[in-house]
Write a protein that holds these residues in place. Structure first.
Motif, PDB file in Angstrom:
ATOM      1  N   SER A  84       3.111  10.068  -9.792  1.00  0.00           N
ATOM      2  CA  SER A  84       2.485  10.050 -11.116  1.00  0.00           C
ATOM      3  C   SER A  84       1.658  11.300 -11.382  1.00  0.00           C
ATOM      4  CB  SER A  84       1.596   8.803 -11.253  1.00  0.00           C
ATOM      5  OG  SER A  84       2.352   7.635 -11.075  1.00  0.00           O
ATOM      6  N   VAL A  85       1.342  12.072 -10.355  1.00  0.00           N
ATOM      7  CA  VAL A  85       0.527  13.277 -10.518  1.00  0.00           C
ATOM      8  C   VAL A  85       1.415  14.483 -10.242  1.00  0.00           C
ATOM      9  CG1 VAL A  85      -1.524  14.512  -9.736  1.00  0.00           C
ATOM     10  CG2 VAL A  85      -1.516  12.014  -9.789  1.00  0.00           C
ATOM     11  N   ALA A  86       1.579  15.333 -11.251  1.00  0.00           N
ATOM     12  CA  ALA A  86       2.537  16.445 -11.153  1.00  0.00           C
ATOM     13  C   ALA A  86       2.298  17.354  -9.948  1.00  0.00           C
ATOM     14  CB  ALA A  86       2.518  17.242 -12.454  1.00  0.00           C
ATOM     15  N   PHE A 100       9.464  -2.476  -8.418  1.00  0.00           N
ATOM     16  CA  PHE A 100      10.314  -2.044  -9.525  1.00  0.00           C
ATOM     17  C   PHE A 100       9.611  -1.021 -10.414  1.00  0.00           C
ATOM     18  CE2 PHE A 100      12.352  -5.895  -8.135  1.00  0.00           C
ATOM     19  CZ  PHE A 100      13.693  -5.563  -8.221  1.00  0.00           C
ATOM     20  N   GLU A 101       8.310  -1.098 -10.477  1.00  0.00           N
ATOM     21  CA  GLU A 101       7.577  -0.081 -11.230  1.00  0.00           C
ATOM     22  C   GLU A 101       7.675   1.268 -10.527  1.00  0.00           C
ATOM     23  OE1 GLU A 101       5.518   1.766 -14.114  1.00  0.00           O
ATOM     24  OE2 GLU A 101       6.339  -0.263 -14.152  1.00  0.00           O
ATOM     25  N   VAL A 102       7.541   1.274  -9.191  1.00  0.00           N
ATOM     26  CA  VAL A 102       7.695   2.522  -8.424  1.00  0.00           C
ATOM     27  C   VAL A 102       9.118   3.043  -8.563  1.00  0.00           C
ATOM     28  CG1 VAL A 102       7.640   3.527  -6.109  1.00  0.00           C
ATOM     29  CG2 VAL A 102       5.880   1.900  -6.802  1.00  0.00           C
ATOM     30  N   LEU A 103      10.091   2.143  -8.530  1.00  0.00           N
ATOM     31  CA  LEU A 103      11.487   2.554  -8.685  1.00  0.00           C
ATOM     32  C   LEU A 103      11.713   3.193 -10.048  1.00  0.00           C
ATOM     33  CD1 LEU A 103      14.405   2.627  -7.713  1.00  0.00           C
ATOM     34  CD2 LEU A 103      14.664   0.267  -8.479  1.00  0.00           C
ATOM     35  N   ARG A 104      11.118   2.624 -11.062  1.00  0.00           N
ATOM     36  CA  ARG A 104      11.265   3.179 -12.419  1.00  0.00           C
ATOM     37  C   ARG A 104      10.690   4.593 -12.494  1.00  0.00           C
ATOM     38  NH1 ARG A 104       8.369   3.646 -16.944  1.00  0.00           N
ATOM     39  NH2 ARG A 104       6.545   2.664 -16.006  1.00  0.00           N
ATOM     40  N   VAL A 105       9.490   4.777 -11.929  1.00  0.00           N
ATOM     41  CA  VAL A 105       8.860   6.099 -11.947  1.00  0.00           C
ATOM     42  C   VAL A 105       9.687   7.096 -11.139  1.00  0.00           C
ATOM     43  CG1 VAL A 105       6.794   7.385 -11.262  1.00  0.00           C
ATOM     44  CG2 VAL A 105       6.569   5.131 -12.297  1.00  0.00           C
ATOM     45  N   THR A 106      10.214   6.660 -10.000  1.00  0.00           N
ATOM     46  CA  THR A 106      11.030   7.545  -9.163  1.00  0.00           C
ATOM     47  C   THR A 106      12.301   7.958  -9.883  1.00  0.00           C
ATOM     48  OG1 THR A 106      10.187   6.318  -7.244  1.00  0.00           O
ATOM     49  CG2 THR A 106      12.051   7.783  -6.869  1.00  0.00           C
ATOM     50  N   LEU A 107      12.931   7.013 -10.585  1.00  0.00           N
ATOM     51  CA  LEU A 107      14.134   7.349 -11.341  1.00  0.00           C
ATOM     52  C   LEU A 107      13.838   8.376 -12.434  1.00  0.00           C
ATOM     53  CD1 LEU A 107      15.851   3.857 -11.645  1.00  0.00           C
ATOM     54  CD2 LEU A 107      16.960   5.936 -10.840  1.00  0.00           C
ATOM     55  N   THR A 119       0.835  -1.202   0.000  1.00  0.00           N
ATOM     56  CA  THR A 119       0.000   0.000   0.000  1.00  0.00           C
ATOM     57  C   THR A 119       0.869   1.251   0.000  1.00  0.00           C
ATOM     58  OG1 THR A 119      -1.538  -1.276   1.354  1.00  0.00           O
ATOM     59  CG2 THR A 119      -1.975   1.056   1.117  1.00  0.00           C
ATOM     60  N   VAL A 120       1.952   1.243   0.747  1.00  0.00           N
ATOM     61  CA  VAL A 120       2.854   2.400   0.782  1.00  0.00           C
ATOM     62  C   VAL A 120       3.456   2.646  -0.599  1.00  0.00           C
ATOM     63  CG1 VAL A 120       4.998   3.303   1.765  1.00  0.00           C
ATOM     64  CG2 VAL A 120       3.360   2.134   3.228  1.00  0.00           C
ATOM     65  N   LEU A 121       3.867   1.563  -1.261  1.00  0.00           N
ATOM     66  CA  LEU A 121       4.417   1.706  -2.611  1.00  0.00           C
ATOM     67  C   LEU A 121       3.370   2.256  -3.578  1.00  0.00           C
ATOM     68  CD1 LEU A 121       6.493  -1.586  -2.907  1.00  0.00           C
ATOM     69  CD2 LEU A 121       7.408   0.732  -2.825  1.00  0.00           C
ATOM     70  N   SER A 122       2.143   1.792  -3.419  1.00  0.00           N
ATOM     71  CA  SER A 122       1.075   2.289  -4.280  1.00  0.00           C
ATOM     72  C   SER A 122       0.825   3.771  -4.043  1.00  0.00           C
ATOM     73  CB  SER A 122      -0.199   1.479  -4.034  1.00  0.00           C
ATOM     74  OG  SER A 122      -1.230   1.904  -4.891  1.00  0.00           O
ATOM     75  N   CYS A 123       0.857   4.189  -2.796  1.00  0.00           N
ATOM     76  CA  CYS A 123       0.702   5.610  -2.484  1.00  0.00           C
ATOM     77  C   CYS A 123       1.838   6.427  -3.096  1.00  0.00           C
ATOM     78  CB  CYS A 123       0.676   5.815  -0.971  1.00  0.00           C
ATOM     79  SG  CYS A 123      -0.798   5.155  -0.158  1.00  0.00           S
ATOM     80  N   CYS A 124       3.043   5.894  -2.968  1.00  0.00           N
ATOM     81  CA  CYS A 124       4.212   6.576  -3.532  1.00  0.00           C
ATOM     82  C   CYS A 124       4.072   6.718  -5.044  1.00  0.00           C
ATOM     83  CB  CYS A 124       5.470   5.799  -3.171  1.00  0.00           C
ATOM     84  SG  CYS A 124       6.997   6.581  -3.686  1.00  0.00           S
ATOM     85  N   HIS A 125       3.627   5.666  -5.692  1.00  0.00           N
ATOM     86  CA  HIS A 125       3.423   5.703  -7.137  1.00  0.00           C
ATOM     87  C   HIS A 125       2.357   6.734  -7.503  1.00  0.00           C
ATOM     88  CE1 HIS A 125       2.041   4.364 -11.117  1.00  0.00           C
ATOM     89  NE2 HIS A 125       3.268   3.861 -11.269  1.00  0.00           N
ATOM     90  N   GLY A 126       1.277   6.792  -6.695  1.00  0.00           N
ATOM     91  CA  GLY A 126       0.222   7.760  -6.967  1.00  0.00           C
ATOM     92  C   GLY A 126       0.698   9.190  -6.831  1.00  0.00           C
ATOM     93  N   ILE A 127       1.556   9.455  -5.849  1.00  0.00           N
ATOM     94  CA  ILE A 127       2.069  10.815  -5.650  1.00  0.00           C
ATOM     95  C   ILE A 127       2.988  11.222  -6.795  1.00  0.00           C
ATOM     96  CG2 ILE A 127       3.557  12.221  -4.157  1.00  0.00           C
ATOM     97  CD1 ILE A 127       2.450  10.580  -1.787  1.00  0.00           C
TER      98      ILE A 127
END
Length: 1504
Positions: free
Chosen positions: A108-110, A149-156, A98-106
């Motif tokens: 992904s939205v400018a 790894f998807e969150v890591l990709r977006v963060t990079l 859930t934390v990773l999903s929240c991170c991805h959501g943040i």
């Protein structure tokens, strides 16, 4: 949690604003983790889930689109980072998803990601936590989380975006080296190696995310650690106390010291524990050096790059070897990773060009040379000859400068070649590369003699010679031979003289009684043999001094070495069988053969050459000379010496025995050359010689031991001798065969069959090395060559042994055969019996059944599985024979053998039906092949055609009883197909012979009539089942098909037809009755059997031909006034055809992926649609079209299946289009356009699109005329637009891409070709570029997509040149995508061999070359753009190292574009291109001028 506030969730969404909810949940979570609020774990988990649902809610997205400003607290970002850190340190997965999903959501939205982008430190911290978390997952046995790894990709991606906006280079460097450097390198290593293998990994996630993350890591490190702003700092640090002109006067305390910082970070233990640390460092050092070179590799900074190399090298454990053995790598695996890193570093030095020998010596006091020299000493002193990278490191050092390795050349030769122990193929390949580089380097330096001085020095050292491997394995021998062809003769003579001197002065004086010295002699002799045997021959253009020196060398070789060794052998007592004597004999005879072959070759090719044999008075053609006197071939080898040597070596089965055979063979060849005519050649001498060669190895060939041989004469052992001997015999059969006796010919044929059968067994076991020669390969080459049929006696003898082999199998199966045919076939004197039969038949000159080899009894020989497999192996060998080239007697014997096996044998009940069917199918297939031969009539002298058919079908009907369970399987279908082909071929021969045609056909038809259950009584009815029913149908259909084709060919020749039309009508009636009977026996709802539909199609075609023939006869009679006009004769079975037509339409979409059924069904529909009298044309056309469309959208339909059905679909559509009305055609067109609607993709119906594209492509292949033509091309703009939209949609979905994109590209290419001169609007043509620029090329189906894009481009270039000229940028961009992709796919990838994938890449490279050539042919259109094309090419070429074969094709293509470039274009390119690209361009233009332009100008000079 929400229940605590007394509001349902749904009401809360409406009554409270989203911003308040977001602030509330964020504040609650922050308060909890800051210890200001106590909550149960369940509530905390739900709070995270609630935050996640808000961040991914549609309402939030809609508010963002409306411009509403919604932000998050920075504290929530800190909490997320802390949660990720806790998950890593405490190894807990609680709330992690859930934390990773929240991170991805943040992220992904400018607007929300500002919490990270505004505070760069938070983003760096987040990235560091994610790196370490990913490393922990990959290092453990836990399942890899694709979400992480998807969150890591977006963060990079977010980090790289923000990093570019940072102005302080030092700050970025510090943050990355402190927080991101180590975890990123560790993660990159784990992603590259895969970490511990886990079966439960989600492989759909790893491949594409893995690649993206590694690319992002590379960009991150390059943009932070090797920024352009840091170059001065690197210079100041690396060149301090070394190059004063770059040093500032400020103190060292103000320097950033980036290189030392990177070095310390690499050496830090945090990067990995134990062995992992070493692997990560070894993996990272070359990677970092590559990034450094990409950032700073300019000519003025090459010394900086070198010092950075030394800094990075110090991070490897190899650099600490001087400290003692404890500091060096331990295991072989550790050595391998370290040496691999060193190899990559040296290759980067080579490709980067940072080592300039002259500049290093003059300006820098050889600082680089000394470093590389230390590396060479380290490698030589710590030999790791079991690791491929060790060889490649030395190879790279030689490429840098051969003087680096030359002081240790003797040790390199010893450890890497002479004393090396090669086991693995990878190591052997690396060794061959290093030794080949030594050969090439010293050949170019014209110092080949110097290299061989070291080789001979190493060979002469005291050593346990029996432990050494052969001095010239196959790979090294090949490399040496390649160099010898390029060397001037004087250098080769220097090497040969050196070897002779070593033999004469060092080895031969001490060889007696010394086995080690004898083994050294054999090694040196092998070297001399290869040097002389594979050098370029002297010819008339060779300078006279070289010729004289060669003569002198051969005289010295014969006198001082060969004769000395012969004298040693003559002095040996014949009872002695010591090792030293055997090896001396091996060397003496090998050098003798080399001397004779070289002397003969020089005599034939060089008129100035005078052989030492010219001084002798003995001639080969003198009949009084002893056959074993070799004085006329080699001075000093008279009959007495020959006898002593052969006696001494009579027990040796190695090089010496092979060389005696070779020497005799050379004498035979020389005798044939010197004989002025065939009759002059002394026949008895040649016969003795041939018999000697064959009998010399007979005892070895009689065994079953045939070890593979590497082709080197000097390495023949007792194990490989049999293979070498057989290779010598087979490769020289044209010389030996005329002088072999019949007994010897039979012996050769027996060995040939034996080795072929053994090779089939070896192939099944997979024990085959392509680089080695085996007896099976030699025999297979002879079997498939055109030489074997020309040697009639051998060919016939081979067939004799095949018969005997089958007879032995049958004898072992049935020791006491009761029926006469098997008694004849399995008799010991089977060949005598057959020859007696054939002689009597030839004397009578007619066919007879007196000597029939088919049993009249109903008892068949029962074979077990092992017997059938043995016969299958023999039949496979027969199938490789050229059956159409058999002589009459052999043809008849082969026919009788196959017929006897088919008609008298059956599989036992314990044998599998599939194997039995395969055996019978093979027999019938070979019988069919025999009917296509030149002497197909020969078998009719032994048996009547009707008797053959009756015998074969009788036994086959009897065997059908055991096949009842497999009548719906593939083996049964293939079996019926083989029988049908045989029957058609055999009946065609009966018709073409025109002898007893009526008798044979009437007997065959009457036999078929008696086979039916109503005609054969109760017993026949019991045996009659589905298998027999289908076999009967196939026989009837074959008769109808053959008669129909024969009558069609004889149309217009009434006198040639005779009774055949009435026989065809009778066959049609019988076949129709049989089909009706089959339909009556079929249960309701049961699908039609596979064999049924082809028979029905044949019946329909035969019936329509009969009706047509009757109408033609009636018209002729009416024209002559003989008869009254009669109506058209109806078909005999109209109701049957219509009934089956409806049944096939119902079953068509139920067939799934059954290709054979679908092909036969479509063929029947094609035949049915071609007869308008059967059914209303309107009803048939649309009904068939809708059924076919329903089939193509059904389950089980793939792109491959559609390709397999393309021919049948096209033939059917041609008939439908021809028969249908314009209105029906418009309906078809409208349905297909609906199938191309993009809504089908959106509704997840890609099969509808695939079927529409397929049918549209087939429709385009049909001849369209009149209104149909207008209707189609009026719709073409709509079709092109629909295809563009479909291609864009398919390109975005990796699942749809391989299915739809290739058919769409094929459709567009075909549409553009057919639309030449019709598509008037250029816009419609240029729409195709939208597809070409959209389709991704990095797919598994690379070859098909590449070919599809290429064909569309070529269609535009060829058929629409005006459109192409107007849209030249789009055209060139589309083509440039192909060039980039082929450069990427065709880059050098280590030691990869020629695979199927590489063959596809090579074909694509050829297509690019072809396109370049065609573009260059359009000179006027592309002259202006030629410089742009060249610039695009060299920019991409600078980024990769292409495979040589790929580069060859691309270079040849771009040369044609350079033909268009003028001098001002080249000046413009040299001015505008960057420095590195400019060097690539200059090298390309230099090669173009040297290789291509000169040839082109020469061709133009002599062109008419």
């Amino acid at each position: 949690m929400l229940g605590c506030y007394g509001l349902p969730c749904a009401l809360l969404w409406f009554k409270v604003s989203l911003k308040v909810l977001l602030d509330w949940v964020s504040h609650t979570l922050v308060s909890y983790y800051n210890k200001k609020l106590e909550l149960p774990d369940e509530i905390v988990e739900k709070l995270w889930m609630y935050l996640d649902s808000i961040l991914h809610s549609r309402k939030l997205q809609s508010l963002m689109k409306d411009g509403k400003m919604i932000t998050l607290r920075f504290s929530i970002a800190q909490v997320i980072n802390e949660r990720l850190s806790t998950s890593r340190t405490h190894k807990t997965q609680k709330n992690l998803s859930t934390v990773l999903s929240c991170c991805h959501g943040i992220l992904s939205v400018a607007p929300l990601s500002i919490v990270y982008s505004a505070k760069f430190e938070l983003l760096v911290d987040l990235l560091s936590k994610l790196f370490w978390l990913a490393c922990r997952q990959l290092s453990s046995e836990a399942t890899v989380s694709s979400q992480l790894f998807e969150v890591l990709r977006v963060t990079l991606e977010q980090y790289l975006l923000i990093q570019r906006q940072q102005a302080n280079a030092n700050r970025i460097f510090g943050q990355v080296t402190k927080h991101l450097f180590q975890p990123s390198l560790l993660l990159r290593h784990l992603l590259a190696t895969g970490g511990p293998a886990k079966e439960e990994d989600d492989r759909r996630v790893h491949p594409h995310v893995n690649r993206d993350i590694r690319n992002h890591i590379e960009n991150l490190l390059k943009a932070s650690i090797f920024q352009p702003e840091l170059l001065m700092s690197y210079r100041e640090e690396l060149l301090q106390d070394k190059e004063s002109h770059h040093i500032k006067k400020s103190g060292l305390k103000n320097l950033l010291l980036p290189a030392s910082t990177v070095q310390k970070a690499l050496q830090d233990a945090n990067i990995g524990q134990g062995a992992v640390h070493g692997k990560v460092v070894a993996n990272s050092v070359p990677f970092l050096f590559k990034l450094f070179l990409e950032s700073y590799s300019k000519a003025e900074d090459h010394l900086v790059c070198f010092h950075m190399l030394t800094k990075l090298f110090q991070c490897l454990r190899l650099s600490r070897l001087q400290e003692g053995p404890c500091s060096c790598p331990g295991s072989s695996l550790e050595w391998s990773s370290e040496l691999l890193a060193l190899e990559q570093l040296l290759n980067l030095v080579l490709s980067g060009g940072i080592y300039n020998v002259a500049a290093d010596r003059i300006r820098h006091q050889e600082i680089q040379f000394r470093f590389y020299r230390q590396l060479a000493q380290m490698l030589v002193n710590n030999s790791q000859a079991t690791i491929p990278a060790w060889f490649r490191c030395l190879k790279a050092l030689i490429f840098l400068n051969h003087l680096i390795v030359e002081p240790d050349l003797d040790d390199v030769v010893a450890s890497a070649w002479i004393d090396a122990e090669m086991v693995e193929p990878r190591v052997r390949k690396a060794q061959e590369g290093l030794v080949g580089t030594l050969f090439q380097t010293y050949a170019k330096l014209r110092q080949f003699q110097k290299l061989f001085e070291e080789v001979l020095s190493v060979v002469s050292r005291p050593a346990a010679e029996e432990l050494r491997l052969p001095i010239l394995p196959a790979g090294i021998k090949t490399k040496l031979c390649e160099c010898l062809l390029e060397l001037p003769p004087n250098q080769i003579l220097d090497v040969a003289s050196l070897i002779l001197e070593k033999c004469h002065t060092v080895i031969i004086p001490d060889v007696r009684g010394d086995a080690d010295m004898a083994l050294k002699l054999q090694s040196v002799g092998t070297l001399l043999h290869v040097v002389l045997f594979y050098m370029r021959s002297l010819d008339d253009s060779t300078p006279l001094p070289v010729v004289r020196r060669t003569q002198s060398l051969l005289e010295t070789m014969q006198r001082d070495v060969i004769q000395a060794l012969f004298n040693l052998l003559n002095s040996v007592q014949t009872e002695e069988t010591e090792l030293w004597a055997e090896k001396v004999g091996d060397c003496a005879l090998l050098l003798a053969c080399t001397w004779v072959a070289t002397d003969t070759l020089f005599c034939l090719n060089c008129k100035q050459y005078v052989s030492p044999l010219a001084k002798t008075t003995v001639t080969l053609t003198d009949g009084s000379i002893d056959p074993w006197d070799f004085s006329a071939v080699l001075p000093g080898l008279d009959a007495q010496s020959w006898e002593k040597i052969t006696k001494c070596l009579r027990h040796s089965y190695s090089t010496s025995r092979y060389c005696t055979e070779w020497l005799v063979l050379q004498k035979m060849k020389k005798l044939l050359i010197q004989s002025s005519s065939w009759t002059e050649a002394p026949h008895p001498t040649l016969q003795h010689a041939g018999a000697f060669i064959l009998h010399s190895g007979r005892s070895c060939l009689n065994t079953d031991e045939f070890e593979p041989w590497d082709g080197n004469v000097g390495t023949i052992t007792s194990g490989t001798y049999a293979t070498a001997h057989w290779h010598l015999v087979v490769s020289n059969l044209p010389v030996l065969f005329p002088y072999l006796s019949l007994k010897d010919t039979l012996y050769v044929a027996r060995v040939l069959l034996k080795t072929l059968l053994e090779s089939q067994t070896q192939a099944l076991l997979g024990n085959d090395d392509d680089s080695l020669i085996t007896a099976g390969k030699v025999s297979k080459d002879l079997l498939h060559s055109s030489l074997l049929p020309e040697m009639h006696a051998l060919h016939s003898s081979f067939l004799t042994h095949i018969v005997q082999r089958c007879a032995r199998v049958l004898r072992s199966a049935v020791p006491k055969a009761e029926n006469p045919p098997l008694q004849q076939l399995s008799a010991e004197d089977v060949l005598c019996i057959w020859q007696r039969v054939f002689r009597r038949l030839d004397s009578r000159g007619e066919s007879s059944s007196e000597y029939i080899v088919v049993s009249e009894s109903e008892v068949l020989c029962s074979l077990e599985e092992e017997h059938i497999r043995s016969l299958e192996d023999v039949l496979e060998t027969v199938s490789a024979l050229r059956l159409d080239s058999l002589f009459p007697l052999d043809h008849t014997r082969c026919f009788l053998l196959l017929m006897s096996l088919s008609a008298n044998t059956k599989a036992s009940l314990s044998c599998s039906e599939a194997l039995s069917l395969k055996y019978l199918a093979t027999c019938f297939h070979l019988l069919a092949c025999l009917q296509t031969g030149r002497h197909a009539n020969a078998a009719f002298k032994v048996m009547r055609g009707s008797d053959v058919l009756e015998a074969l079908l009788t036994s086959t009907f009897a065997a059908c009883e055991m096949f009842a369970r497999v009548v719906t399987t593939g083996p049964w279908d293939r079996f019926l197909g083989s029988i049908r082909i045989f029957l058609e071929h055999y009946l065609r021969v009966i018709l073409e012979r025109r002898q007893s045609v009526r008798l044979n056909l009437e007997k065959f038809m009457s036999f078929l009539a008696t086979c039916q259950p109503q005609a054969g009584g109760a017993k026949q009815a019991e045996m009659w089942g589905p298998a027999a029913e289908q076999l009967f149908l196939v026989a009837q259909a074959a008769l109808c098909c053959t008669l129909t084709k024969h009558l069609q060919a004889q149309q217009g020749k009434p006198q040639a037809l005779g009774i055949l039309p009435s026989l065809l009508e009778q066959a049609v009636l019988q076949t129709g009755a049989a089909i009706r009977l089959c339909l009556r026996h079929r249960r309701k709802g049961q699908p039609l059997p596979f064999a049924f539909i082809p028979c029905l199609t044949t019946l329909l075609q035969a019936d329509s031909f009969c009706a047509h023939a009757v109408s033609l006869v009636a018209e002729e009679s009416q024209a002559e006034g003989l008869t009254k006009p009669s109506p058209f004769r109806p078909l005999s079975h109209e109701e049957l055809y219509c009934r089956c037509y409806l049944q096939i339409l119902r079953e068509l979409d139920l067939a799934g992926g059954n290709v054979q059924f679908l092909r036969s069904a479509l063929e029947f529909l094609t035949a049915f649609s071609s007869l308008p009298g059967l059914y209303p044309a309107h009803g048939v056309s649309l009904a068939v079209f809708h059924s076919v469309r329903k089939l193509l959208v059904g389950p089980g339909i793939t792109v491959q299946l559609i390709q397999d059905l393309e021919v049948q679909l096209t033939e059917l559509m041609v008939q439908l289009v021809e028969r249908c009305s314009t209105d029906d055609f418009c309906v078809v067109l409208r349905v297909l356009l609906e199938g191309l609607d993009v809504e089908n993709i959106w509704k997840q119906h890609p099969e509808a699109v695939l079927s529409a594209v397929t049918l549209m492509k087939v429709l385009l292949s049909c001849p369209l005329t009149g209104e149909k033509h207008k209707a189609f091309w009026h719709s073409s703009p709509q079709i092109i637009t629909a295809l563009v939209v479909q291609a864009k949609e398919a390109s975005q979905d990796p699942v749809l891409l391989p299915t739809l994109i290739v058919p769409i590209l094929e459709m567009v290419a075909l549409l553009l070709r057919q639309g030449e001169g019709i598509l008037s609007n250029p816009h419609h043509v240029s729409l195709a570029f939208n597809i070409l620029l959209t389709v991704p090329l990095d797919q598994r189906d690379y070859g098909s997509i590449f070919l599809g894009i290429h064909e569309v481009l070529f269609a535009i270039l060829q058929c629409h040149p005006k459109v192409m000229l107007k849209a030249a940028p789009s055209f060139l961009n589309s083509f440039h995508r192909l060039v980039i992709s082929i450069m990427h796919e065709g880059r050098q990838k280590g030691d990869r061999g020629t695979t199927d994938d590489f063959d596809i890449i090579l074909k694509c490279a050829q297509l690019v070359e072809r396109m370049y050539t065609y573009i260059a042919a359009k000179t006027e259109e592309f002259t202006v753009l030629s410089a742009f094309i060249v610039a695009q090419y060299v920019i991409e070429l600078q980024k990769v190292t292409l495979h040589p074969l790929v580069k060859k094709h691309l270079t040849e293509g771009i040369y044609h574009i350079l033909d268009l470039c003028r001098e001002r274009d080249m000046k413009f390119l040299n001015t505008s291109l960057p420095a590195g690209v400019r060097e690539v361009l200059q090298e390309l233009h230099r090669d173009y001028t040297h290789y291509h332009k000169a040839v082109k100008q020469g061709d133009e000079k002599y062109a008419a």
